[in-house]
Design a protein around this motif. Structure first.
Motif, PDB file in Angstrom:
ATOM      1  N   THR A 308       0.807  -1.214   0.000  1.00  0.00           N
ATOM      2  CA  THR A 308       0.000   0.000   0.000  1.00  0.00           C
ATOM      3  C   THR A 308       0.848   1.275   0.000  1.00  0.00           C
ATOM      4  N   THR A 312       0.600   3.784  -3.164  1.00  0.00           N
ATOM      5  CA  THR A 312       0.071   5.131  -2.937  1.00  0.00           C
ATOM      6  C   THR A 312       1.033   6.190  -3.447  1.00  0.00           C
ATOM      7  N   TYR A 315       0.938   6.353  -7.302  1.00  0.00           N
ATOM      8  CA  TYR A 315      -0.211   7.063  -7.863  1.00  0.00           C
ATOM      9  C   TYR A 315      -0.122   8.566  -7.622  1.00  0.00           C
ATOM     10  N   GLU A 321      -4.908   8.635  -6.945  1.00  0.00           N
ATOM     11  CA  GLU A 321      -5.139   8.506  -5.514  1.00  0.00           C
ATOM     12  C   GLU A 321      -5.960   7.255  -5.228  1.00  0.00           C
ATOM     13  N   ALA A 322      -5.940   6.840  -3.958  1.00  0.00           N
ATOM     14  CA  ALA A 322      -6.813   5.758  -3.525  1.00  0.00           C
ATOM     15  C   ALA A 322      -8.252   6.245  -3.548  1.00  0.00           C
ATOM     16  N   ASN A 323      -9.165   5.340  -3.858  1.00  0.00           N
ATOM     17  CA  ASN A 323     -10.583   5.704  -3.903  1.00  0.00           C
ATOM     18  C   ASN A 323     -11.356   4.749  -3.013  1.00  0.00           C
ATOM     19  N   TYR A 331      -7.208   2.095  -7.100  1.00  0.00           N
ATOM     20  CA  TYR A 331      -6.804   3.496  -7.224  1.00  0.00           C
ATOM     21  C   TYR A 331      -7.300   4.056  -8.547  1.00  0.00           C
ATOM     22  N   TYR A 333      -6.949   7.458 -11.434  1.00  0.00           N
ATOM     23  CA  TYR A 333      -6.079   8.517 -11.971  1.00  0.00           C
ATOM     24  C   TYR A 333      -6.841   9.212 -13.090  1.00  0.00           C
ATOM     25  N   SER A 374      -2.683  -2.306  -8.143  1.00  0.00           N
ATOM     26  CA  SER A 374      -3.521  -2.274  -6.949  1.00  0.00           C
ATOM     27  C   SER A 374      -2.663  -2.585  -5.727  1.00  0.00           C
TER      28      SER A 374
END
Length: 408
Positions: A308, A312, A315, A321-323, A331, A333, A374
């Motif tokens: 993670t 992170t 990205y 960003e993480a969603n 994530y 973009y 991911s």
């Protein structure tokens, strides 16, 4: 909790191949097909399928690590970074219409043709058996009683997948042939139970053929390719994949020179079990991420899965960003950006195309797209087709190494 990957691990002895028969094949081509439902018909991302695929991929690796310990009596070094199972209770394997690479094999005497998913992230061959119920409808069933070369081993098996659904049945040995290469007394499973996720509408292949190492085999038996090598059916203990959208192929007994340009860049297998090698770096915008971490090269995984923290940071470097609305590990973009990044193996970087990275828009008309990298809770990485579709990949059993070359 995070753990530091051990920097020194004991390598298993390299496989010593039997001398090939005089008639051994210098290499055979097996055309393979794909079926991808990670995008909806309108081009947007199939979010439930992506979530389920991520869960299945990480769970599959965990199950193999557990099996390694049962087979060898030793804990696999990657198990020290035990995968923390995600909260995905509402996502069943039925929704996991992930990308499969499948082709034809034949089993039994007389031979009968089946399709199987070729998976370097596992090591066992299974097919639906004659007692398999309605979940096997639409699949070609393997009936050991109709084969003069089958033998019941008197053992059962259970294979677990991402939502704890299973394939279970009876173990047999029989003759297995692929494009003229024949393995005798090959261990395989005849399933009496297929989970819903293996219904033909979700899983187009009849069964699955693992191409990892014996140490993660649920049967604790030689995988098919190792049997072909040991029985002298190939002149080289190498198989190779082209997983691009056009002309996908599995080549057994070497590599196909028509499918790549330039030399291979090789990197040694760190621990036989999975095809586990060092990922030198993932690079974007001149910055290196995830330097010198263990990675598993897995044709049975569509995504690239990393830790993670690193994912992170990656990205953030490309404006993504993480969603949280999508679920853990996914994530987004900006769709109008064309991320430029590469993965480095053996000191050479290989570019990843925007087409393989883009998993589709969050929804029709959205300006945000879901990326093909991911995150999970383990420290090692799983490298799937988002990367492998960009290169020609050689799996060298005899020298315990993986090689990458640019596609022709």
């Amino acid at each position: 909790m995070r753990f530091t990957l051990a920097t020194v691990i004991a390598a298993l002895p390299f496989l010593v191949a039997a001398a090939p028969h005089p008639e051994a094949n210098a290499g055979v081509k097996i055309p393979i097909s794909k079926r991808s439902s990670l995008k909806n018909a309108d081009g947007s991302a199939n979010i439930p399928a992506l979530r389920a695929h991520l869960a299945q991929s990480t769970e599959k690796i965990q199950n193999g690590l557990d099996q390694y310990q049962r087979n060898t009596g030793s804990r696999h070094p990657l198990a020290s970074k035990a995968i923390k199972k995600r909260d995905s209770g509402s996502v069943s394997l039925t929704d996991d219409n992930s990308l499969l690479w499948y082709g034809a094999i034949s089993v039994g005497t007389p031979a009968k043709v089946y399709t199987v998913d070729f998976d370097t992230g596992s090591s066992d061959l299974f097919l639906p058996g004659p007692a398999c119920g309605s979940s096997c409808n639409g699949h070609t069933k393997y009936d050991p009683s109709s084969s003069s070369t089958s033998k019941d081993l008197g053992k059962t098996f259970t294979l677990k997948y991402g939502d704890n659904s299973t394939v279970s049945g009876e173990q047999y040995t029989d003759t297995v042939a692929i494009a003229g290469l024949t393995a005798t007394t090959q261990t395989l499973g005849a399933a009496t139970t297929y989970s819903d996720g293996f219904q033909s509408s979700n899983f187009p292949a009849d069964g699955l053929m693992g191409m990892g190492f014996e140490s993660i085999s649920v049967y604790n038996a030689e995988p098919v390719f190792q049997s072909l090598v040991a029985q002298g059916e190939t002149t080289e203990s190498v198989f190779a994949f082209k997983l691009a959208a056009v002309g996908a192929e599995l080549f057994l007994g070497g590599t196909n020179p028509d499918l790549h340009v330039g030399d291979f860049t090789y990197t040694g297998v760190i621990q036989e079990g999975y095809w586990q090698v060092s990922l030198g770096a993932i690079s974007a915008n001149g910055e290196d991420f995830a330097t010198n971490v263990d990675s598993i090269i897995d044709t049975g995984t569509t995504l690239i899965v990393g830790d993670t923290k690193t994912v992170t940071a990656f990205y953030q470097s490309i404006g993504g960003e993480a969603n949280s609305d999508l679920g853990p590990g996914l994530y987004t973009y900006p769709c109008d950006k064309d991320p430029k990044f590469s993965l480095t193996f053996g000191g050479k970087s290989f570019d990843v195309s925007a087409d393989t990275f883009n998993m589709g828009k969050v929804s029709q008309g959205s300006t945000s797209c879901i990326g093909g990298i991911s995150a999970s809770d383990e420290e090692f990485w799983i490298v799937g087709d988002v990367f492998l579709a960009n290169v020609y990949t050689s799996f060298d059993l005899g020298n315990s190494q993986v090689g990458f070359a640019n596609l022709a």
